[in-house]
Structure formats: structure tokens, C-alpha cells
Design a protein around this motif. Structure first.
Motif, short mmCIF file in Angstrom:
data_model
loop_
_atom_site.label_atom_id
_atom_site.label_comp_id
_atom_site.label_asym_id
_atom_site.label_seq_id
_atom_site.Cartn_x
_atom_site.Cartn_y
_atom_site.Cartn_z
N GLU A 100 -13.27 44.51 27.80
CA GLU A 100 -14.45 45.08 28.45
C GLU A 100 -15.71 44.61 27.72
O GLU A 100 -15.65 44.31 26.53
N PHE A 101 -16.84 44.60 28.45
CA PHE A 101 -18.13 44.15 27.89
C PHE A 101 -18.36 44.72 26.49
O PHE A 101 -18.68 44.01 25.56
N GLU A 102 -18.23 46.05 26.40
CA GLU A 102 -18.57 46.73 25.14
C GLU A 102 -17.67 46.29 24.00
O GLU A 102 -18.13 46.16 22.86
N LYS A 103 -16.40 46.08 24.30
CA LYS A 103 -15.47 45.69 23.24
C LYS A 103 -15.79 44.28 22.75
O LYS A 103 -15.71 43.99 21.56
N ILE A 135 -28.25 32.05 15.56
CA ILE A 135 -26.87 32.04 16.02
C ILE A 135 -26.71 31.26 17.33
O ILE A 135 -27.67 31.04 18.07
N LEU A 136 -25.45 30.88 17.56
CA LEU A 136 -25.10 30.12 18.76
C LEU A 136 -23.95 30.82 19.45
O LEU A 136 -23.00 31.24 18.79
N VAL A 137 -24.06 30.96 20.77
CA VAL A 137 -22.98 31.55 21.55
C VAL A 137 -22.39 30.47 22.44
O VAL A 137 -23.09 29.88 23.27
N MET A 138 -21.10 30.19 22.22
CA MET A 138 -20.42 29.15 22.98
C MET A 138 -19.29 29.77 23.81
O MET A 138 -18.95 30.92 23.62
N GLY A 139 -18.70 28.93 24.66
CA GLY A 139 -17.56 29.40 25.45
C GLY A 139 -17.57 28.69 26.78
O GLY A 139 -18.60 28.16 27.21
N PRO A 140 -16.42 28.70 27.47
CA PRO A 140 -16.36 28.05 28.78
C PRO A 140 -17.27 28.75 29.79
O PRO A 140 -17.71 29.88 29.55
N PRO A 141 -17.54 28.11 30.91
CA PRO A 141 -18.36 28.75 31.95
C PRO A 141 -17.74 30.07 32.38
O PRO A 141 -16.53 30.15 32.59
N GLY A 142 -18.56 31.10 32.47
CA GLY A 142 -18.08 32.41 32.93
C GLY A 142 -17.48 33.27 31.84
O GLY A 142 -17.05 34.40 32.10
N ALA A 143 -17.45 32.78 30.61
CA ALA A 143 -16.80 33.53 29.52
C ALA A 143 -17.56 34.81 29.18
O ALA A 143 -16.99 35.74 28.62
N GLY A 144 -18.85 34.82 29.49
CA GLY A 144 -19.67 35.99 29.16
C GLY A 144 -20.76 35.67 28.16
O GLY A 144 -21.34 36.58 27.55
N LYS A 145 -21.09 34.39 28.00
CA LYS A 145 -22.13 33.98 27.03
C LYS A 145 -23.45 34.68 27.36
O LYS A 145 -24.09 35.28 26.49
N GLY A 146 -23.87 34.56 28.62
CA GLY A 146 -25.15 35.13 29.03
C GLY A 146 -25.16 36.64 28.90
O GLY A 146 -26.13 37.23 28.41
N LEU A 171 -19.52 41.85 40.99
CA LEU A 171 -19.38 42.75 42.13
C LEU A 171 -18.36 43.86 41.90
O LEU A 171 -18.38 44.88 42.59
N LYS A 172 -17.47 43.68 40.89
CA LYS A 172 -16.49 44.72 40.60
C LYS A 172 -16.80 45.43 39.27
O LYS A 172 -16.87 46.63 39.20
N PHE A 173 -17.02 44.63 38.21
CA PHE A 173 -17.14 45.22 36.87
C PHE A 173 -18.55 45.66 36.49
O PHE A 173 -18.74 46.43 35.58
N LYS A 174 -19.55 45.08 37.18
CA LYS A 174 -20.92 45.46 36.85
C LYS A 174 -21.73 45.44 38.13
O LYS A 174 -22.57 44.56 38.36
#
Ligand code: AP5
Ligand code: MG
Length: 215
Positions: A200-203, A3-14, A139-142
Motif C-alpha cells: 500500500e502507498f503508506e507502507k 535523492i533520486l527515485v528510480m523504478g520502472p514505469p508505474g512503480a510509484g515514483k511520482g 481509479l481503484k486505489f486512489k
């Protein structure tokens, strides 16, 4: 599973990739991370790549395709892998298709994590990464349990060189012009899944999981 995970910078790929590879025991291949690791280890390829990365420019297709070719030829990537942030130009996507064809395989799914630019800027400003194990915090969400220290390994948290306002702006522009056209490329193959990254991350993870379960 390939699989491949794409998205703009900061989208949450990592962030999402880390959860997927842990759950499905896949090797994770992040070109951005490979370049940063090589830079931290003082390797020539990392020092060369950081000249482009710090200002938010893309590393050349030739260098990037080559590091992925070497990585995918390793034994652990034979049956499954997750690619994070590669390919991100049409030329890279074609190189990857050719490589996978040589290997007698193909991608099963491409996830595109979507987000608005306001959210992306905020996330990268608030992001901190562990120098030792690459775990990512916000710093806020995680928040890390102890300020500046990684919960997982006790390593020091730092702000990435390319998380400055100017670099993020450039990365977003490059994403629009060079990487977004790939969405059409994968959509035509019928393997593209759009994921709302502003939850949210989990969703976000649950939405990806629903697709992975049926692959
Ligand atoms: P790369 O490392 O891939 O960076 P990027 O694409 O800019 O993406 P990021 O890693 O910044 O963001 P992400 O989507 O992983 O978000 P994260 O999960 O960290 O590449 C860096 C550079 O290397 C490139 O600019 C280029 O120079 C070079 N490069 C790499 N690949 C290349 C290629 N193929 N070709 C040429 N050059 C290449 O999350 C961000 C923050 O948000 C974190 O703080 C996180 O905790 C938080 N967060 C995540 N999800 C959520 C959520 N759902 N809710 C709240 N906060 C969240
Ligand atoms: Mg990343």
C-alpha cells in the motif's frame, strides 16, 4: 538532502516523490513532468519531446541533460532536491555525476521502487492525472472524490498519452535495457536502497522514510 527515485514505469515514483517533497520541503525535479508541462505550454522542447514520449521512447540524452542542468542551477536546488526519473541511461548518470561534482556535491541516496509487470500494466491503465496540478489518481486505489475532477484543485483528470498498452510495453523494455544497468552503478557507490513498491502507498512511503530519517 539530495535523492533520486528510480523504478520502472508505474512503480510509484511520482506518487512517493510527491509525499517525500511535501514532508521534507524539497524541490521536485521530474524530467517526465517537465516534458509534459512544456508540451502543455506549447513550448518547442515539449512538442519535440512528446514525439518520443507518446510511443514510450526515451528523449535524447542531450536534451534531457540540458533541462536538468538548467533546473539544478536554480537557487532552490542548491541544498536539496529530489530527482524523479532522471537519470535513466548510463550516459545521463555520468552527466549528472559531472554536474554534481561541478556543484561540489553528490547524491545521498537512490531509491529503486520495485514491482511486477502485471501490477505496472494495471496501474498505468487505471491512472488518471490532473491537467492543472499533476496530482495522480488510480481509479481503484486512489479514487477522486468526484469522477474526473481533481480533489486538490478542481482540475480535469486525463489519461496520459503514453499510458496505452503498446507504449507501456515499450517503456518496460527500455527500462530493462537502458535503465536497469544504473542499479549496479549506484549499488557500487553504496547508495542504492531497494523498496518493495507492491505494498500500500503508506507502507511504501514508510520504507523510504526509514532510510531518509538516518541520512
Ligand atoms: P515519466 O513521467 O517519468 O514516466 P515513467 O518513468 O514511465 O513513470 P510513470 O510516471 O509512468 O510512473 P511512476 O513510477 O511515476 O508511477 P505513479 O506514481 O504515477 O517519463 C515519461 C516519459 O518521458 C518517458 O517514457 C520518456 O519518454 C520521457 N523521459 C522522462 N525522463 C526521461 C529521461 N531521464 N531520459 C529520457 N527520456 C525521459 O503511479 C502509477 C499509478 O499507480 C498511479 O495511478 C498511482 O496512483 C498508482 N499507484 C502508485 N503507487 C501505488 C501503490 N503503492 N498501490 C496502488 N497503486 C499505486
Ligand atoms: Mg511519474
Amino acid at each position: 538532502m539530495k535523492i533520486l527515485v528510480m523504478g520502472p514505469p508505474g512503480a510509484g515514483k511520482g506518487s512517493q516523490s510527491a509525499k517525500i517533497v511535501e514532508h521534507y520541503a524539497l524541490p521536485s525535479i521530474s524530467t517526465g513532468q517537465m516534458f509534459r508541462d512544456a508540451f502543455n505550454n506549447n513550448e518547442p522542447i515539449g512538442i519535440e519531446a512528446m514525439k518520443y514520449i507518446k510511443d514510450g521512447n526515451l528523449v535524447s540524452d542531450d536534451i534531457t541533460n540540458e533541462i536538468v542542468r538548467i533546473r539544478l542551477s536554480k537557487h532552490d536546488a542548491e541544498k536539496s532536491f529530489l530527482l524523479d526519473g532522471y537519470p535513466r541511461t548510463v550516459a545521463q548518470a555520468i552527466a549528472l555525476d559531472n554536474l554534481l561534482e561541478e556543484m561540489g556535491t553528490k547524491l545521498d541516496a537512490v531509491f529503486n521502487i520495485l514491482s511486477s509487470n502485471d501490477v505496472l500494466f494495471e496501474r498505468m491503465e487505471q491512472r488518471r492525472v490532473c491537467k492543472q496540478c499533476d496530482a495522480t489518481y488510480h481509479l481503484k486505489f486512489k479514487k477522486p472524490l468526484v469522477e474526473g475532477i481533481c480533489d486538490k484543485c478542481g482540475g480535469t483528470l486525463y489519461q496520459r498519452q503514453d499510458d496505452t498498452y503498446e507504449s507501456v510495453k515499450n517503456r518496460l523494455e527500455i527500462y530493462e535495457s537502458k535503465t536497469k544497468p544504473l542499479l549496479d552503478y549506484y549499488d557500487k557507490k553504496g547508495i542504492l536502497y531497494q523498496i518493495n513498491g507492491m505494498q500500500e502507498f503508506e507502507k511504501v512511503y514508510n520504507d523510504i522514510e526509514l532510510v531518509l530519517r538516518d541520512l
